[in-house]
Write a protein that holds these residues in place. Structure first.
Motif, PDB file in Angstrom:
ATOM      1  N   LEU A  80       4.344  14.091  20.664  1.00  0.00           N
ATOM      2  CA  LEU A  80       3.151  13.901  21.397  1.00  0.00           C
ATOM      3  C   LEU A  80       2.575  15.528  21.717  1.00  0.00           C
ATOM      4  CD1 LEU A  80       1.617  11.992  23.042  1.00  0.00           C
ATOM      5  CD2 LEU A  80       3.202  12.259  24.907  1.00  0.00           C
ATOM      6  N   LEU A  81       3.429  16.311  22.105  1.00  0.00           N
ATOM      7  CA  LEU A  81       2.783  17.762  22.189  1.00  0.00           C
ATOM      8  C   LEU A  81       1.846  18.011  21.245  1.00  0.00           C
ATOM      9  CD1 LEU A  81       2.637  20.087  24.006  1.00  0.00           C
ATOM     10  CD2 LEU A  81       4.523  20.875  23.013  1.00  0.00           C
ATOM     11  N   LEU A  82       2.420  18.074  19.948  1.00  0.00           N
ATOM     12  CA  LEU A  82       1.597  18.484  18.590  1.00  0.00           C
ATOM     13  C   LEU A  82       0.452  17.506  18.506  1.00  0.00           C
ATOM     14  CD1 LEU A  82       4.534  18.757  16.002  1.00  0.00           C
ATOM     15  CD2 LEU A  82       3.185  20.579  17.025  1.00  0.00           C
ATOM     16  N   ALA A  83       0.541  16.324  18.747  1.00  0.00           N
ATOM     17  CA  ALA A  83      -0.646  15.419  18.566  1.00  0.00           C
ATOM     18  C   ALA A  83      -1.603  15.887  19.538  1.00  0.00           C
ATOM     19  CB  ALA A  83      -0.369  13.885  18.484  1.00  0.00           C
ATOM     20  N   CYS A  84      -1.372  15.807  20.962  1.00  0.00           N
ATOM     21  CA  CYS A  84      -2.230  16.137  21.791  1.00  0.00           C
ATOM     22  C   CYS A  84      -2.637  17.614  21.840  1.00  0.00           C
ATOM     23  CB  CYS A  84      -1.673  16.053  23.368  1.00  0.00           C
ATOM     24  SG  CYS A  84      -1.246  14.164  23.669  1.00  0.00           S
ATOM     25  N   ASN A  85      -2.103  18.616  21.389  1.00  0.00           N
ATOM     26  CA  ASN A  85      -2.455  19.949  21.110  1.00  0.00           C
ATOM     27  C   ASN A  85      -3.653  19.864  20.028  1.00  0.00           C
ATOM     28  OD1 ASN A  85      -1.546  21.853  23.086  1.00  0.00           O
ATOM     29  ND2 ASN A  85       0.216  21.973  22.002  1.00  0.00           N
ATOM     30  N   HIS A  86      -3.485  19.162  18.920  1.00  0.00           N
ATOM     31  CA  HIS A  86      -4.526  18.924  17.834  1.00  0.00           C
ATOM     32  C   HIS A  86      -5.511  18.307  18.311  1.00  0.00           C
ATOM     33  CE1 HIS A  86      -6.027  17.335  14.284  1.00  0.00           C
ATOM     34  NE2 HIS A  86      -5.703  18.551  13.764  1.00  0.00           N
ATOM     35  N   ALA A  87      -5.117  17.202  19.228  1.00  0.00           N
ATOM     36  CA  ALA A  87      -6.623  16.465  19.516  1.00  0.00           C
ATOM     37  C   ALA A  87      -7.353  17.271  20.416  1.00  0.00           C
ATOM     38  CB  ALA A  87      -6.030  15.282  20.336  1.00  0.00           C
ATOM     39  N   LEU A  88      -6.843  17.950  21.536  1.00  0.00           N
ATOM     40  CA  LEU A  88      -7.772  18.666  22.232  1.00  0.00           C
ATOM     41  C   LEU A  88      -8.446  19.757  21.442  1.00  0.00           C
ATOM     42  CD1 LEU A  88      -5.241  19.140  25.145  1.00  0.00           C
ATOM     43  CD2 LEU A  88      -7.186  18.223  25.396  1.00  0.00           C
ATOM     44  N   THR A 111      -9.446  19.315  18.225  1.00  0.00           N
ATOM     45  CA  THR A 111     -10.441  18.757  17.377  1.00  0.00           C
ATOM     46  C   THR A 111     -11.271  17.693  18.192  1.00  0.00           C
ATOM     47  OG1 THR A 111      -8.844  17.310  16.771  1.00  0.00           O
ATOM     48  CG2 THR A 111      -9.091  19.299  15.482  1.00  0.00           C
ATOM     49  N   GLY A 112     -11.373  17.426  19.419  1.00  0.00           N
ATOM     50  CA  GLY A 112     -11.962  16.440  19.920  1.00  0.00           C
ATOM     51  C   GLY A 112     -11.623  14.951  19.850  1.00  0.00           C
ATOM     52  N   PHE A 113     -10.562  14.886  19.472  1.00  0.00           N
ATOM     53  CA  PHE A 113      -9.753  13.442  19.324  1.00  0.00           C
ATOM     54  C   PHE A 113      -9.986  12.806  18.361  1.00  0.00           C
ATOM     55  CE2 PHE A 113      -8.968  14.784  23.740  1.00  0.00           C
ATOM     56  CZ  PHE A 113      -7.706  14.586  23.874  1.00  0.00           C
ATOM     57  N   ASP A 114     -10.615  13.301  17.093  1.00  0.00           N
ATOM     58  CA  ASP A 114     -11.206  12.575  15.952  1.00  0.00           C
ATOM     59  C   ASP A 114     -10.315  12.852  14.868  1.00  0.00           C
ATOM     60  OD1 ASP A 114     -13.636  11.831  17.246  1.00  0.00           O
ATOM     61  OD2 ASP A 114     -14.804  13.570  16.691  1.00  0.00           O
ATOM     62  N   SER A 115      -9.042  12.433  14.996  1.00  0.00           N
ATOM     63  CA  SER A 115      -8.074  12.474  13.897  1.00  0.00           C
ATOM     64  C   SER A 115      -7.026  11.222  14.440  1.00  0.00           C
ATOM     65  CB  SER A 115      -7.556  13.683  13.666  1.00  0.00           C
ATOM     66  OG  SER A 115      -6.873  13.865  14.987  1.00  0.00           O
ATOM     67  N   ILE A 116      -6.051  11.107  13.407  1.00  0.00           N
ATOM     68  CA  ILE A 116      -5.198  10.273  13.708  1.00  0.00           C
ATOM     69  C   ILE A 116      -4.056  10.846  14.765  1.00  0.00           C
ATOM     70  CG2 ILE A 116      -3.584  11.322  11.836  1.00  0.00           C
ATOM     71  CD1 ILE A 116      -3.776   7.465  12.657  1.00  0.00           C
ATOM     72  N   GLN A 117      -3.936  11.944  14.932  1.00  0.00           N
ATOM     73  CA  GLN A 117      -3.483  12.565  16.070  1.00  0.00           C
ATOM     74  C   GLN A 117      -4.089  12.358  17.231  1.00  0.00           C
ATOM     75  OE1 GLN A 117      -4.148  14.322  13.103  1.00  0.00           O
ATOM     76  NE2 GLN A 117      -2.411  15.360  12.430  1.00  0.00           N
ATOM     77  N   GLY A 118      -5.362  12.466  17.238  1.00  0.00           N
ATOM     78  CA  GLY A 118      -6.055  12.323  18.623  1.00  0.00           C
ATOM     79  C   GLY A 118      -6.043  10.676  19.047  1.00  0.00           C
ATOM     80  N   GLN A 119      -5.901   9.860  17.999  1.00  0.00           N
ATOM     81  CA  GLN A 119      -5.653   8.494  18.322  1.00  0.00           C
ATOM     82  C   GLN A 119      -4.283   8.189  18.852  1.00  0.00           C
ATOM     83  OE1 GLN A 119      -6.386   6.379  14.774  1.00  0.00           O
ATOM     84  NE2 GLN A 119      -8.553   6.739  14.646  1.00  0.00           N
ATOM     85  N   MET A 120      -3.203   9.093  18.229  1.00  0.00           N
ATOM     86  CA  MET A 120      -2.028   8.934  18.750  1.00  0.00           C
ATOM     87  C   MET A 120      -1.634   9.363  20.194  1.00  0.00           C
ATOM     88  SD  MET A 120       1.747  10.916  17.617  1.00  0.00           S
ATOM     89  CE  MET A 120       2.924  11.041  18.633  1.00  0.00           C
ATOM     90  N   CYS A 121      -2.381  10.704  20.450  1.00  0.00           N
ATOM     91  CA  CYS A 121      -2.574  11.262  21.588  1.00  0.00           C
ATOM     92  C   CYS A 121      -3.081  10.229  22.666  1.00  0.00           C
ATOM     93  CB  CYS A 121      -3.159  12.394  21.759  1.00  0.00           C
ATOM     94  SG  CYS A 121      -3.198  13.094  23.360  1.00  0.00           S
ATOM     95  N   THR A 122      -4.160   9.681  22.301  1.00  0.00           N
ATOM     96  CA  THR A 122      -4.999   8.750  23.236  1.00  0.00           C
ATOM     97  C   THR A 122      -4.025   7.489  23.655  1.00  0.00           C
ATOM     98  OG1 THR A 122      -7.007   9.309  22.626  1.00  0.00           O
ATOM     99  CG2 THR A 122      -7.024   7.140  23.454  1.00  0.00           C
ATOM    100  N   TRP A 123      -3.355   6.905  22.730  1.00  0.00           N
ATOM    101  CA  TRP A 123      -2.245   5.750  22.915  1.00  0.00           C
ATOM    102  C   TRP A 123      -1.436   6.124  23.835  1.00  0.00           C
ATOM    103  CZ3 TRP A 123      -2.192   0.922  21.557  1.00  0.00           C
ATOM    104  CH2 TRP A 123      -1.029   0.058  21.752  1.00  0.00           C
ATOM    105  N   TYR A 124      -0.809   7.317  23.813  1.00  0.00           N
ATOM    106  CA  TYR A 124       0.177   7.494  24.701  1.00  0.00           C
ATOM    107  C   TYR A 124      -0.224   8.266  26.221  1.00  0.00           C
ATOM    108  CZ  TYR A 124       3.610   6.359  21.196  1.00  0.00           C
ATOM    109  OH  TYR A 124       4.268   5.654  20.101  1.00  0.00           O
ATOM    110  N   VAL A 125      -1.099   8.766  26.257  1.00  0.00           N
ATOM    111  CA  VAL A 125      -1.552   9.249  27.577  1.00  0.00           C
ATOM    112  C   VAL A 125      -2.343   8.394  28.452  1.00  0.00           C
ATOM    113  CG1 VAL A 125      -1.811  11.472  26.449  1.00  0.00           C
ATOM    114  CG2 VAL A 125      -3.860  10.381  26.821  1.00  0.00           C
TER     115      VAL A 125
END
Length: 117
Positions: free
Chosen positions: A29-37, A39-53
């Motif tokens: 989750l830390l990796l996904a949210c760091n990446h999402a922050l 890159t603007g949540f426009d990736s699979i990591q952004g979707q993962m971060c959004t799902w969990y937060v």
């Protein structure tokens, strides 16, 4: 010979299905949210971060605390809270992403029971 093939096949099947039911943990989750922050949540990591937060208070796990975040809070603000919480408590890294996110957010946005008033 048949038993050796069957044994090897059984071992292979066990090895290939070990992670089928694995869920992301706090470090994922830390990796996904760091990446999402970044890159603007426009990736699979952004979707993962959004799902969990995004707290759902679905009552599917009675042991997890409820989260009462404001309805208008941005996902990026929630992600920053999660990232800070994960960085400040290494114990969350090995818990599931759901547990880590819920516990961190419940400390920032606790639900108060007003039924006593």
């Amino acid at each position: 010979m048949k038993y050796k093939i069957a044994a090897l096949l059984a071992i292979y099947l066990q090895m290939s299905t070990v992670n089928l039911h694995a869920s992301p943990d706090g470090s994922d989750l830390l990796l996904a949210c760091n990446h999402a922050l970044d890159t603007g949540f426009d990736s699979i990591q952004g979707q993962m971060c959004t799902w969990y937060v995004l707290p759902c208070n679905c009552s599917y796990d009675e042991e997890l605390p409820a989260v009462c975040a404001p309805d208008d809070i941005e996902v990026s603000a929630l992600a920053r809270i999660i990232v800070t919480g994960l960085k400040n408590n290494e114990d969350f890294m090995n818990q599931t992403a759901t547990n880590s996110a819920t516990i961190i957010l419940s400390k920032t946005f606790p639900c108060h029971d007003y039924s006593d008033e």
